[in-house]
Design a protein around this motif. Sequence first.
Motif, PDB file in Angstrom:
ATOM      1  N   THR A 192      68.827   2.696   6.205  1.00  0.00           N
ATOM      2  CA  THR A 192      67.562   3.410   6.010  1.00  0.00           C
ATOM      3  C   THR A 192      67.031   3.221   4.594  1.00  0.00           C
ATOM      4  O   THR A 192      65.830   2.959   4.388  1.00  0.00           O
ATOM      5  N   LYS A 204      63.467   1.530   3.341  1.00  0.00           N
ATOM      6  CA  LYS A 204      62.480   2.307   2.586  1.00  0.00           C
ATOM      7  C   LYS A 204      62.230   1.718   1.206  1.00  0.00           C
ATOM      8  O   LYS A 204      61.181   1.982   0.601  1.00  0.00           O
ATOM      9  N   PRO A 230      58.125   1.959   1.965  1.00  0.00           N
ATOM     10  CA  PRO A 230      58.293   3.407   1.758  1.00  0.00           C
ATOM     11  C   PRO A 230      57.748   4.258   2.906  1.00  0.00           C
ATOM     12  O   PRO A 230      58.207   5.395   3.110  1.00  0.00           O
TER      13      PRO A 230
END
Length: 326
Positions: free
Chosen positions: A118, A122, A126
């Motif tokens: 994850t 990101k 983002p």
Amino acid sequence: MRLLKIVPDNTNVKFLKLRVPFYVISVLLVIASWFLVFTNGLNYGVDFAGGQEIRATFVGEETAPVAELRDTVSALPTVEDPVIQRFGEPNQVSIRVKLPAEAEGDPGFADAMTVSITNAMKEKHPDVRIDGVDSVSGKVSGEFRNDAVLALVAAMIAVAMYIWIRFEWQFGVGALFALFHDVSLTLGMFALFQLEFSLQIIAAILAIIGYSLNDTIVVYDRIRENLKKFRKMPVPELLDLSVNETLARTVMTSLTLLVALVPLLIYGPASLFGMIAAITLGLFVGTYSSVYMAAPILIWLGVNSDSFVPEETVADKQDKLARGEG
């Protein structure tokens, strides 16, 4: 306006003339398929191998950067051979990773792997949204595998018993062998190309069993009718006649399904490719096995007209009434 006929009337193809070479080829293909299954193995998905599945949506982007994600996730030290596919909308993905054997039973390791994947996503995107995380333990996945095998075996045995009761035992054996042939070749394809083997593939194989059974029963029903009708006809000729009489129905059914399957196979989502490929292959092998597996084996199992009592005609009934036997 004349109707289009793909198969002309009075078609007389000598299918069973080549029954021996086709049977030899089919048996060799079945052996090769199981050899590949035992040597290459099946590429089990998370359902059967255990692991983590992360579903994510790249908000604000038209398509998910699958190639970039594959490089990013593969570079993580705890991840091996991730499976990344578009899932649902073009900007949605499914990321499936298998857990190492030493991490079995360690929920902390699985959570840490999810966090690392994850964070890696990101860092470059983002706005990515995590829609869900599923975890399947090795124990549960093993139970899935066992239950799936039992489901397939039970389905084939139930089919054979049904045909045995409806027709004769030789027909049940023929149908069971045809189904075994179809399932074996499907498994062989997955072992050869290492396509992901998951629960949806089990559903596809069950669909193949249903289609092949339907086609086989249509042929068998016509064979039974003709065994009653043409009691002096040699069995090979009678089987050829029966297959030719049902050929138009078989071709139209197969073509109709193919029209729906080919676009899905070419343009469908990657997450459904394995399932559609299995059903497409099953369409061909199911039709083939109904003609060259299920029918010829009846000759070697000794099916003949003596196994069936001919239907009583109207004249026979009138004669019985005249003699006072009705």
